[in-house]
Enzyme design. Structure first.
Site, PDB file in Angstrom:
ATOM      1  CG  HIS A  98      -2.335   0.554   0.806  1.00 22.65           C
ATOM      2  ND1 HIS A  98      -3.489   0.328   1.524  1.00 22.65           N
ATOM      3  CD2 HIS A  98      -2.700   1.360  -0.235  1.00 22.65           C
ATOM      4  CE1 HIS A  98      -4.496   0.967   0.942  1.00 22.65           C
ATOM      5  NE2 HIS A  98      -4.047   1.607  -0.106  1.00 22.65           N
ATOM      6  CG  ASP A 125      -6.655  -0.658   4.218  1.00 21.68           C
ATOM      7  OD1 ASP A 125      -6.449  -1.640   4.949  1.00 21.68           O
ATOM      8  OD2 ASP A 125      -5.753  -0.017   3.648  1.00 21.68           O
ATOM      9  CG  HIS A 127      -4.719  -2.161   8.382  1.00 23.47           C
ATOM     10  ND1 HIS A 127      -4.695  -3.119   7.387  1.00 23.47           N
ATOM     11  CD2 HIS A 127      -4.408  -2.792   9.541  1.00 23.47           C
ATOM     12  CE1 HIS A 127      -4.371  -4.289   7.921  1.00 23.47           C
ATOM     13  NE2 HIS A 127      -4.204  -4.136   9.229  1.00 23.47           N
ATOM     14  CG  ASP A 129      -3.051   1.871   5.487  1.00 24.94           C
ATOM     15  OD1 ASP A 129      -2.673   1.119   6.412  1.00 24.94           O
ATOM     16  OD2 ASP A 129      -3.429   1.434   4.381  1.00 24.94           O
ATOM     17  CG  HIS A 142       2.078  -1.431   4.560  1.00 22.27           C
ATOM     18  ND1 HIS A 142       1.558  -2.701   4.347  1.00 22.27           N
ATOM     19  CD2 HIS A 142       2.365  -1.378   5.889  1.00 22.27           C
ATOM     20  CE1 HIS A 142       1.509  -3.365   5.490  1.00 22.27           C
ATOM     21  NE2 HIS A 142       1.996  -2.601   6.431  1.00 22.27           N
ATOM     22  CG  ASP A 227      -5.121  -3.191   2.075  1.00 31.83           C
ATOM     23  OD1 ASP A 227      -5.009  -4.425   2.029  1.00 31.83           O
ATOM     24  OD2 ASP A 227      -4.393  -2.464   2.785  1.00 31.83           O
ATOM     25  CG  ASP A 229      -5.806  -5.317   4.769  1.00 26.22           C
ATOM     26  OD1 ASP A 229      -6.650  -4.420   4.685  1.00 26.22           O
ATOM     27  OD2 ASP A 229      -4.601  -5.092   5.022  1.00 26.22           O
ATOM     28  CD  GLU A 272      -0.407  -4.066   1.852  1.00 24.75           C
ATOM     29  OE1 GLU A 272       0.003  -5.149   2.327  1.00 24.75           O
ATOM     30  OE2 GLU A 272       0.249  -3.010   1.937  1.00 24.75           O
TER      31      GLU A 272
END
Ligand SMILES: NC(=[NH2+])NCCC[C@H](N)C(=O)O
Ligand SMILES: [Mn+2]
Ligand SMILES: [Mn+2]
Length: 307
Positions: A98, A125, A127, A129, A142, A227, A229, A272
């Site tokens: 990322h 995502d 996350h 980030d 990332h 992403d 995830d 990712e």
């Protein structure tokens, strides 16, 4: 929506510590991304993989940060590739971890400024980030692009972000893992992520429609950063930072279908994917299928449906 797709390979592996994301662009090509887009009626220009310049020896004041020089060079190279791709069509950045979005979104933002169009960012995502090189404790860059894009915090050797995206034009969606320092920074800047709890309660449609209405009202450009995830690890195992409780197969496709129908999306990151962790290519295939939904693949035409 522009259906001339520019594939920009971004085999970035420097933003985290689980080697393998550099194989992402090859994996998308093997999974037939270009052919899938062509079948949907898009034209495709695969520009190959971006090659960054040799890194200059720069170090971070935070000793945890690793691969800063490499990531800075990727940022510069992807910003110029991204700006050029925006001028030519609909860029799809094939990651790569990322941290590539430090560069891809910088390029997109430079183009938006030139066009005098406000840029909006949808961050799909687990996350947020939202670290800076100063706050990250993993040292994995990332985890920082969202703060860079918003123009917040200190980014040391990175070029200043061309035209920071105001926080009310950012939508963090699907979030379920936020570090303490990120939480503080999000709070300080008035950002409320659309987290999985909210999506559990309200469903995916209302929060997404709310954001898309904002983009439409402002005649904005919309960059989507997907992403791996964001997806539940049970359907998308090929990622180094799995977090349980992610989007299901249908929830993810629904997001993509709604994005297509909005006709607002102007650029996309696929990030990712770590093919070394994949199971018989299923995560790469799912990411290609999600991209297909974003570009208009559907089973039935729903336009005239009444029920
Ligand atoms: N793009 C990602 N997968 N980011 C994960 C970041 C995880 C954690 N917040 C960190 O900074 O290390
Ligand atoms: Mn991410
Ligand atoms: Mn993530």
């Amino acid at each position: 929506m522009n259906h001339h797709c520019i594939l920009v390979g971004a085999p970035v592996d420097s933003g985290q510590s689980n080697p393998g994301c550099l194989m992402g662009p090859a994996s998308y090509r093997v999974a037939g991304l270009a052919e899938t887009l062509t079948d949907l009626g898009c034209t495709v220009d695969d520009r190959g993989d971006v090659a960054p310049r040799a890194p200059a020896p720069v170090s971070s004041r935070n000793p945890a940060v690793h691969h800063l020089p490499e990531t800075v060079e990727w940022t510069k190279a992807l910003a110029s590739a991204g700006e050029a791709a925006m001028a030519a069509g609909f860029p799809i950045f094939l990651g790569g971890d990322h941290s590539l979005s430090l560069g891809s979104v910088a390029g997109v933002a430079a183009h938006a400024r030139q066009q005098q169009r406000p840029l909006f960012v949808l961050w799909l995502d687990a996350h947020s980030d939202f670290h800076t090189p100063m706050t990250t404790s993993s040292g994995n860059l990332h985890g920082t692009p969202m703060a860079y894009i918003a123009g917040l915090g200190e980014f040391e050797a990175f070029p200043p972000f061309p035209d920071p995206v105001p926080t009310d034009r950012i939508c963090l969606f699907g979030i379920r893992s936020v570090d303490t320092d990120e939480r503080k920074a999000l709070h300080a800047h008035g950002i409320t992520p659309v987290d999985m709890r909210e999506l559990d309660e309200r469903g995916f449609v209302a929060p997404l429609c709310g954001f898309l209405d904002q983009v439409r009202a402002a005649n904005g450009l919309l960059h989507v950063s997907l992403d791996v995830d964001f997806l539940d690890p049970s359907i998308a195992p090929a990622v180094g930072t799995t977090v349980p409780g992610g989007a299901t197969f249908r929830e993810a496709h629904l997001v993509m279908e709604m994005l297509h129908e909005s006709q607002l999306v102007s650029s996309l990151d696929l990030v990712e994917l770590n093919p070394f962790l994949d199971e018989r290519g299923r995560t790469a295939q799912l990411m290609v299928d999600l991209t297909a939904s974003l570009m208009g693949r559907k089973v039935f035409d729903r336009v005239n449906r009444t029920n």
